[in-house]
Every structure is written in C-alpha cells, then in structure tokens.
Design a protein around this motif. Sequence first.
Motif, PDB file in Angstrom:
ATOM      1  N   CYS A   3      46.603  21.262  34.797  1.00  0.00           N
ATOM      2  CA  CYS A   3      47.864  21.973  34.737  1.00  0.00           C
ATOM      3  C   CYS A   3      47.862  23.052  33.675  1.00  0.00           C
ATOM      4  O   CYS A   3      48.673  23.980  33.733  1.00  0.00           O
ATOM      5  N   ALA A   4      46.940  22.960  32.670  1.00  0.00           N
ATOM      6  CA  ALA A   4      46.898  23.962  31.614  1.00  0.00           C
ATOM      7  C   ALA A   4      46.019  25.144  31.993  1.00  0.00           C
ATOM      8  O   ALA A   4      45.927  26.104  31.240  1.00  0.00           O
ATOM      9  N   VAL A   5      45.350  25.079  33.118  1.00  0.00           N
ATOM     10  CA  VAL A   5      44.438  26.140  33.543  1.00  0.00           C
ATOM     11  C   VAL A   5      45.148  27.050  34.532  1.00  0.00           C
ATOM     12  O   VAL A   5      45.699  26.586  35.524  1.00  0.00           O
ATOM     13  N   GLU A   6      45.135  28.339  34.267  1.00  0.00           N
ATOM     14  CA  GLU A   6      45.769  29.304  35.154  1.00  0.00           C
ATOM     15  C   GLU A   6      44.724  29.973  36.029  1.00  0.00           C
ATOM     16  O   GLU A   6      43.576  30.161  35.630  1.00  0.00           O
ATOM     17  N   GLY A   7      45.146  30.337  37.231  1.00  0.00           N
ATOM     18  CA  GLY A   7      44.242  31.002  38.151  1.00  0.00           C
ATOM     19  C   GLY A   7      43.984  32.450  37.777  1.00  0.00           C
ATOM     20  O   GLY A   7      44.621  33.010  36.886  1.00  0.00           O
ATOM     21  N   LEU A   8      43.024  33.039  38.470  1.00  0.00           N
ATOM     22  CA  LEU A   8      42.700  34.448  38.321  1.00  0.00           C
ATOM     23  C   LEU A   8      42.847  35.141  39.672  1.00  0.00           C
ATOM     24  O   LEU A   8      42.549  34.547  40.709  1.00  0.00           O
ATOM     25  N   ASP A   9      43.277  36.392  39.663  1.00  0.00           N
ATOM     26  CA  ASP A   9      43.328  37.132  40.918  1.00  0.00           C
ATOM     27  C   ASP A   9      41.920  37.548  41.325  1.00  0.00           C
ATOM     28  O   ASP A   9      41.026  37.720  40.479  1.00  0.00           O
ATOM     29  N   LEU A  10      41.717  37.680  42.618  1.00  0.00           N
ATOM     30  CA  LEU A  10      40.418  38.092  43.150  1.00  0.00           C
ATOM     31  C   LEU A  10      40.621  39.177  44.192  1.00  0.00           C
ATOM     32  O   LEU A  10      41.536  39.105  45.011  1.00  0.00           O
ATOM     33  N   GLU A  11      39.741  40.181  44.159  1.00  0.00           N
ATOM     34  CA  GLU A  11      39.820  41.276  45.110  1.00  0.00           C
ATOM     35  C   GLU A  11      38.435  41.606  45.653  1.00  0.00           C
ATOM     36  O   GLU A  11      37.485  41.748  44.882  1.00  0.00           O
ATOM     37  N   ALA A  12      38.333  41.693  46.964  1.00  0.00           N
ATOM     38  CA  ALA A  12      37.117  42.188  47.614  1.00  0.00           C
ATOM     39  C   ALA A  12      37.396  43.597  48.109  1.00  0.00           C
ATOM     40  O   ALA A  12      38.403  43.836  48.774  1.00  0.00           O
ATOM     41  N   ARG A  13      36.507  44.521  47.781  1.00  0.00           N
ATOM     42  CA  ARG A  13      36.675  45.920  48.153  1.00  0.00           C
ATOM     43  C   ARG A  13      35.518  46.365  49.049  1.00  0.00           C
ATOM     44  O   ARG A  13      34.398  46.559  48.580  1.00  0.00           O
ATOM     45  N   GLY A  14      35.794  46.463  50.331  1.00  0.00           N
ATOM     46  CA  GLY A  14      34.802  46.975  51.266  1.00  0.00           C
ATOM     47  C   GLY A  14      33.487  46.230  51.247  1.00  0.00           C
ATOM     48  O   GLY A  14      32.413  46.844  51.311  1.00  0.00           O
ATOM     49  N   VAL A  15      33.549  44.892  51.194  1.00  0.00           N
ATOM     50  CA  VAL A  15      32.340  44.079  51.051  1.00  0.00           C
ATOM     51  C   VAL A  15      31.597  43.953  52.377  1.00  0.00           C
ATOM     52  O   VAL A  15      32.168  43.552  53.398  1.00  0.00           O
ATOM     53  N   PRO A  62      26.658  41.709  47.415  1.00  0.00           N
ATOM     54  CA  PRO A  62      27.003  42.528  48.580  1.00  0.00           C
ATOM     55  C   PRO A  62      26.064  43.725  48.743  1.00  0.00           C
ATOM     56  O   PRO A  62      25.639  44.332  47.752  1.00  0.00           O
ATOM     57  N   SER A  63      25.760  44.041  49.978  1.00  0.00           N
ATOM     58  CA  SER A  63      24.974  45.245  50.260  1.00  0.00           C
ATOM     59  C   SER A  63      25.820  46.483  49.992  1.00  0.00           C
ATOM     60  O   SER A  63      25.298  47.530  49.603  1.00  0.00           O
ATOM     61  N   GLU A  64      27.113  46.350  50.230  1.00  0.00           N
ATOM     62  CA  GLU A  64      28.066  47.422  49.968  1.00  0.00           C
ATOM     63  C   GLU A  64      29.342  46.798  49.428  1.00  0.00           C
ATOM     64  O   GLU A  64      29.671  45.657  49.732  1.00  0.00           O
ATOM     65  N   GLY A  65      30.094  47.565  48.641  1.00  0.00           N
ATOM     66  CA  GLY A  65      31.373  47.108  48.141  1.00  0.00           C
ATOM     67  C   GLY A  65      31.239  46.295  46.859  1.00  0.00           C
ATOM     68  O   GLY A  65      30.147  46.150  46.290  1.00  0.00           O
ATOM     69  N   SER A  66      32.352  45.743  46.420  1.00  0.00           N
ATOM     70  CA  SER A  66      32.375  45.003  45.165  1.00  0.00           C
ATOM     71  C   SER A  66      33.424  43.896  45.228  1.00  0.00           C
ATOM     72  O   SER A  66      34.328  43.911  46.060  1.00  0.00           O
ATOM     73  N   VAL A  67      33.275  42.931  44.317  1.00  0.00           N
ATOM     74  CA  VAL A  67      34.224  41.822  44.173  1.00  0.00           C
ATOM     75  C   VAL A  67      34.692  41.798  42.726  1.00  0.00           C
ATOM     76  O   VAL A  67      33.871  41.793  41.799  1.00  0.00           O
ATOM     77  N   LEU A  68      36.006  41.799  42.533  1.00  0.00           N
ATOM     78  CA  LEU A  68      36.590  41.783  41.202  1.00  0.00           C
ATOM     79  C   LEU A  68      37.312  40.463  40.960  1.00  0.00           C
ATOM     80  O   LEU A  68      38.063  39.993  41.810  1.00  0.00           O
ATOM     81  N   LEU A  69      37.070  39.874  39.806  1.00  0.00           N
ATOM     82  CA  LEU A  69      37.742  38.641  39.396  1.00  0.00           C
ATOM     83  C   LEU A  69      38.499  38.941  38.114  1.00  0.00           C
ATOM     84  O   LEU A  69      37.896  39.303  37.094  1.00  0.00           O
ATOM     85  N   GLY A  70      39.816  38.838  38.174  1.00  0.00           N
ATOM     86  CA  GLY A  70      40.619  39.197  37.011  1.00  0.00           C
ATOM     87  C   GLY A  70      40.389  40.638  36.590  1.00  0.00           C
ATOM     88  O   GLY A  70      40.458  40.965  35.402  1.00  0.00           O
ATOM     89  N   GLY A  71      40.100  41.499  37.561  1.00  0.00           N
ATOM     90  CA  GLY A  71      39.884  42.910  37.284  1.00  0.00           C
ATOM     91  C   GLY A  71      38.476  43.285  36.885  1.00  0.00           C
ATOM     92  O   GLY A  71      38.165  44.475  36.719  1.00  0.00           O
ATOM     93  N   GLU A  72      37.575  42.308  36.738  1.00  0.00           N
ATOM     94  CA  GLU A  72      36.193  42.575  36.349  1.00  0.00           C
ATOM     95  C   GLU A  72      35.260  42.393  37.541  1.00  0.00           C
ATOM     96  O   GLU A  72      35.407  41.433  38.313  1.00  0.00           O
ATOM     97  N   ASP A  73      34.275  43.272  37.657  1.00  0.00           N
ATOM     98  CA  ASP A  73      33.241  43.084  38.665  1.00  0.00           C
ATOM     99  C   ASP A  73      32.506  41.779  38.352  1.00  0.00           C
ATOM    100  O   ASP A  73      32.051  41.560  37.219  1.00  0.00           O
ATOM    101  N   ILE A  74      32.402  40.893  39.340  1.00  0.00           N
ATOM    102  CA  ILE A  74      31.836  39.568  39.065  1.00  0.00           C
ATOM    103  C   ILE A  74      30.388  39.645  38.563  1.00  0.00           C
ATOM    104  O   ILE A  74      29.936  38.767  37.830  1.00  0.00           O
ATOM    105  N   TRP A  75      29.665  40.710  38.939  1.00  0.00           N
ATOM    106  CA  TRP A  75      28.269  40.820  38.515  1.00  0.00           C
ATOM    107  C   TRP A  75      28.136  41.326  37.087  1.00  0.00           C
ATOM    108  O   TRP A  75      27.031  41.331  36.532  1.00  0.00           O
TER     109      TRP A  75
END
Length: 269
Positions: A3-15, A62-75
């Motif tokens: 319950c003390a752990v908050e989630g992070l937003d995730l975004e996939a961009r043209g993956v 990804p061959s193309e595109g990017s994935v962001l976790l909490g606004g940061e590129d996961i890589w």
Amino acid sequence: MNCAVEGLDLEARGVSFSPPRGPKLIADISLRIAAGERLAIVGPNGAGKTTLLRCLFRGARPSEGSVLLGGEDIWSIPQREFARKVAVVLQESPATFPFSVRDIVMMGRIPWRRGMSRWSEEDRAKVHHALEHLGLESLAERQFSTLSGGEKQRVLVARALAQEPRLLILDEPSNHLDIRHQLDILHLLEGLGVTVIATLHDINLAAGFASRAAILNGGRLTAFGPPETVLTETAIAGAFGVEAEKFRIGAEGAARFAFSRSSYSGAFL
C-alpha cells in the motif's frame, strides 16, 4: 499489500519489433497508462501480446519507437534501479529450480539487497507477507519443482510482490489456475495500487479486472481505452472470429460475454 508503493505511468511511442532477418512481430504500437491503472491486453494467439510485453520490460529492445516509464526511456534506467521499479511474471515456469518456495519468493528481494549481506528482517517480513497473501504458507518449505502448475504460478506472483515494484507486468497470470485462484489473484492485483499490465485470454476476466483494455491483432493495436468501449461485440468478433453477445448479471452487474463459433472472416473494423 504494497500500500505504500505508488505506481508509475508508462507510455509506448510507435513501438515495433522484428527479430534479426525476421518479420515484424508488432508494428507502430502507441499507448499510455497512468500511474496505478490496470491494463489488460487481449488478442488471439500470435497477435504479438508477449512480444509487446517483452518490449515493455526490456526483454527485447524495440526495432523502432521507445518506451517511457515515469517519463524516462526504460533503456536509460540503470539495471538495478529498473529491477526495483519493474517486476515480471512470465508464462514459462522454471520447473528445475532446486530451491524451496520460500527461496524463490526471497529472490524478489535481490534488487534491494546490499552486496552480499544477509537477508534483513525487512526482507523476511516482505517474503512472509507475500506468501501469506498468495496462500502459500503451508508450501513454503516445499521444493518448487514438486508443485503443480497453478501452485508454481502463485509462487512466481508472490516473488514479484515481494520485489515491491511500481510496475507489475504479467503474461497470463491466470494460466494454470482454478477459478477461485484466478479471481483471488486478480482481486489482489486490483488492490495493490501499483501500475499493472497483464495479458489475459479470458475476455470476461479482462473486462472485470482492467481500468484500460487493449486489443492486439496481427501485431497491431486495434483498440485501446476503457474496457466498456474497447471490449465490444464487434471488436471481439473482428479480433477472434467468434460471435460475441454482451450481457449483464443484474441491473448493476459487470458486463459479461457469451461466445459461439462464427464464420466471420472480415478484417477488424
């Protein structure tokens, strides 16, 4: 739990992803889920669901595109930090592990361990809590390899919970489980407060579990949004080639679907 752990937003961009000299398995997938939301990904076999998950947890770049976790590129996130933020439960079950159930769940604490220090009292408490929530206390000293498929699945979910992630990714978490344990695990995931992404074969489980739903078909995202607008009779017919009828149990009951074989063969609408 957690319950003390908050989630992070995730975004996939043209993956998109294609293996070396292989065909493109997923193409131009873009979606975003807010912190604490639960995304259910559905689609027929071979639609690209597992490939997409692998791109989301750095199992494949990804061959193309990017994935962001909490606004940061996961890589760009250091490996240890990423392991503290993201936990993964896959369908493959490591049946040859020569470890007890407690040992397997304790592995979820590795990202939080300092060097070669002993497990802390906090680590042991987190593991006990995870075992308790998955109803595994009586199996804690059993060898992992002696468990049934459903029991192994629950152990791997417990290991992920002990990791205290902010994003939890699961590939068919209800696989091998009986109806009671399917509902128990999904109910537990709903109450964590972290961001959850899960592939699910069962449309009715997906409809009841998710705050966001996505349909993959032929490696492409064909629908994404609230489950009540995504999981429609037409959408399901287009993706799975079946007749789907939506109904409710009681005036305020959750939506459910009944299915029958269909000669439908058109493209997704």
